[in-house]
Design a protein around this motif. Structure first.
Motif, PDB file in Angstrom:
ATOM      1  N   ARG A   1     -13.331  -7.469  11.061  1.00  0.00           N
ATOM      2  CA  ARG A   1     -12.825  -7.079  11.332  1.00  0.00           C
ATOM      3  C   ARG A   1     -11.221  -7.863  11.053  1.00  0.00           C
ATOM      4  O   ARG A   1     -10.220  -8.106  10.954  1.00  0.00           O
ATOM      5  CB  ARG A   1     -13.224  -6.677  13.014  1.00  0.00           C
ATOM      6  CG  ARG A   1     -11.398  -5.739  13.364  1.00  0.00           C
ATOM      7  CD  ARG A   1     -10.684  -4.374  12.850  1.00  0.00           C
ATOM      8  NE  ARG A   1      -9.793  -4.733  13.168  1.00  0.00           N
ATOM      9  CZ  ARG A   1      -9.362  -3.497  14.986  1.00  0.00           C
ATOM     10  NH1 ARG A   1     -10.857  -3.111  15.560  1.00  0.00           N
ATOM     11  NH2 ARG A   1      -8.153  -3.712  14.644  1.00  0.00           N
ATOM     12  N   ARG A   2     -11.527  -9.530  11.322  1.00  0.00           N
ATOM     13  CA  ARG A   2     -11.114 -10.362  11.552  1.00  0.00           C
ATOM     14  C   ARG A   2     -10.544 -10.541   9.868  1.00  0.00           C
ATOM     15  O   ARG A   2      -9.253 -10.200   9.384  1.00  0.00           O
ATOM     16  CB  ARG A   2     -11.115 -12.039  12.004  1.00  0.00           C
ATOM     17  CG  ARG A   2     -11.441 -12.214  13.171  1.00  0.00           C
ATOM     18  CD  ARG A   2     -11.381 -12.992  13.706  1.00  0.00           C
ATOM     19  NE  ARG A   2     -10.491 -14.350  13.314  1.00  0.00           N
ATOM     20  CZ  ARG A   2     -10.901 -15.720  13.167  1.00  0.00           C
ATOM     21  NH1 ARG A   2     -12.465 -15.920  13.434  1.00  0.00           N
ATOM     22  NH2 ARG A   2      -9.724 -16.320  12.861  1.00  0.00           N
ATOM     23  N   MET A   3     -10.852 -10.661   8.747  1.00  0.00           N
ATOM     24  CA  MET A   3     -10.752  -9.890   7.697  1.00  0.00           C
ATOM     25  C   MET A   3     -10.017  -8.798   7.053  1.00  0.00           C
ATOM     26  O   MET A   3      -9.265  -9.173   6.201  1.00  0.00           O
ATOM     27  CB  MET A   3     -12.559 -10.355   6.675  1.00  0.00           C
ATOM     28  CG  MET A   3     -11.276 -10.624   5.039  1.00  0.00           C
ATOM     29  SD  MET A   3     -11.001 -12.153   5.116  1.00  0.00           S
ATOM     30  CE  MET A   3     -12.281 -13.275   4.945  1.00  0.00           C
ATOM     31  N   THR A   4     -10.634  -7.731   7.373  1.00  0.00           N
ATOM     32  CA  THR A   4      -9.387  -6.755   7.680  1.00  0.00           C
ATOM     33  C   THR A   4      -7.802  -6.736   7.422  1.00  0.00           C
ATOM     34  O   THR A   4      -7.190  -6.317   6.591  1.00  0.00           O
ATOM     35  CB  THR A   4     -10.413  -4.859   7.957  1.00  0.00           C
ATOM     36  OG1 THR A   4     -10.589  -5.533   9.197  1.00  0.00           O
ATOM     37  CG2 THR A   4     -11.006  -5.155   6.804  1.00  0.00           C
ATOM     38  N   ASP A   5      -7.849  -7.247   9.144  1.00  0.00           N
ATOM     39  CA  ASP A   5      -6.469  -7.686   9.507  1.00  0.00           C
ATOM     40  C   ASP A   5      -6.102  -8.962   8.513  1.00  0.00           C
ATOM     41  O   ASP A   5      -4.878  -8.753   8.468  1.00  0.00           O
ATOM     42  CB  ASP A   5      -6.782  -8.308  10.533  1.00  0.00           C
ATOM     43  CG  ASP A   5      -6.611  -7.698  11.778  1.00  0.00           C
ATOM     44  OD1 ASP A   5      -6.954  -6.023  11.313  1.00  0.00           O
ATOM     45  OD2 ASP A   5      -7.450  -7.190  13.023  1.00  0.00           O
ATOM     46  N   LEU A   6      -6.441  -9.799   7.819  1.00  0.00           N
ATOM     47  CA  LEU A   6      -6.168 -11.286   7.385  1.00  0.00           C
ATOM     48  C   LEU A   6      -5.089 -10.235   5.995  1.00  0.00           C
ATOM     49  O   LEU A   6      -4.437 -10.855   5.667  1.00  0.00           O
ATOM     50  CB  LEU A   6      -6.940 -12.105   6.971  1.00  0.00           C
ATOM     51  CG  LEU A   6      -6.318 -13.499   6.628  1.00  0.00           C
ATOM     52  CD1 LEU A   6      -5.648 -14.404   7.378  1.00  0.00           C
ATOM     53  CD2 LEU A   6      -7.852 -14.089   6.179  1.00  0.00           C
ATOM     54  N   MET A   7      -5.860  -9.292   5.714  1.00  0.00           N
ATOM     55  CA  MET A   7      -6.113  -8.258   4.352  1.00  0.00           C
ATOM     56  C   MET A   7      -5.119  -7.321   4.081  1.00  0.00           C
ATOM     57  O   MET A   7      -4.070  -7.127   3.240  1.00  0.00           O
ATOM     58  CB  MET A   7      -7.103  -8.810   3.458  1.00  0.00           C
ATOM     59  CG  MET A   7      -7.564  -9.745   3.067  1.00  0.00           C
ATOM     60  SD  MET A   7      -7.621 -10.851   1.361  1.00  0.00           S
ATOM     61  CE  MET A   7      -7.002 -12.254   2.538  1.00  0.00           C
TER      62      MET A   7
END
Length: 293
Positions: A265-271
């Motif tokens: 989830r954090r990676m999808t937010d970051l990208m």
């Protein structure tokens, strides 16, 4: 255009800690940390892009696109490694123009012979000091934005000694460099001597396992440095984490018990996925762009 905040930070004598970035994941993570500057490492970028040694194999064309992608994708000012300028004086001019247009705020040029070798590794050879001084003069003339900073690096310490490295640093000051980078001093005493000899802002290269002692930022500032780069910290940490995760998967066939990770989830937010999802949801409802209704 270069980001004026970087030049202002040097003018205000704020000590700058610049982590190395090497791809867009490392760039976006570092960009959210509140640093004054990010450093595009040649070693890491060549390794992640081509999977080969940082030994003069990557060309200007290999690097300028990736450098630009990182610079444009960050709100933080970026200094980028440009090796020797990828050739002679004409190449240096072309490189400076290209890197500035790509959006970086500073360019690092070094006095090694071509093909260059990674700093802190053996066998580095340098061109005559006068030839490098000309490269710096060409670089200074080629930039369009006065906020675009030129970092002049010498690798003379390892083969020609500290005195020659300091002499070159002073020459590069006179030639128009904004920041002086004397690569791989071998003791704190040598670093102190450099700090006493150079007038313009000094860069310290903190490489874990390299030839130079790793000193705290406070101590670096005390002995005369203005900026410290940590080019390897990101890709060394990433490689260690990948090795651990892949080894666990190979041994157990289970990816769920690896331990703490960044989180999907954090990676999808970051990208930037939430913005994509919002866009797709809005247009799926048939919304119109204002003015085209």
């Amino acid at each position: 255009m270069a980001d004026p905040r970087l030049k202002a930070a040097f003018a205000e004598r704020r000590f700058i800690v610049a982590p190395g970035i090497f791809d867009m994941i490392s760039a976006k993570v570092a960009d959210g940390m509140g640093f004054d500057c990010l450093y595009v490492t040649g070693f890491g970028t060549v390794a992640s892009h081509l999977g080969v040694a940082d030994a003069g194999i990557a060309t200007y064309s290999d690097m300028v696109g990736r450098v630009g992608t990182m610079a444009r994708g960050c709100r933080t000012p970026v200094i980028a490694d440009a090796d020797t300028g990828y050739g002679g004086l004409l190449n240096v001019r072309h490189t400076v123009v290209g890197y500035e247009a790509a959006g970086v705020s500073g360019i690092q040029l070094e006095d090694q012979e071509m093909p260059k070798k990674c700093g802190h590794t053996p066998g580095r050879r340098v061109i005559p000091a006068e030839e490098m001084a000309l490269k710096i003069r060409v670089a200074a003339e080629a930039r369009k934005d006065p906020n675009f900073l030129i970092v002049a690096r010498t690798d003379a310490r390892t083969t020609l000694g500290l005195d020659e490295a300091i002499r070159r640093g002073r020459m590069f000051e006179e030639a128009g460099a904004d920041i002086i980078f004397i690569e791989s001093p071998e003791s704190e005493a040598e670093m102190q001597a450099i700090g006493q000899a150079i007038r313009k802002p000094l860069l310290a290269n903190m490489v874990e396992g390299g030839r130079t002692p790793i000193l705290p930022a406070k101590r670096l500032q005390e002995i005369g440095y203005a900026i410290a780069i940590y080019p390897a910290i990101g890709f060394l940490a990433a490689a260690a984490a990948l090795e651990k995760a892949y080894a666990h998967l190979k041994a157990t066939g289970d990816s769920t018990a690896i331990g703490e990770s960044y989180g999907f989830r954090r990676m999808t937010d970051l990208m930037g996925f939430p913005e994509v999802w919002e866009f797709e949801s809005r247009w799926a409802r048939g919304d119109k762009v204002e003015g085209n209704q």
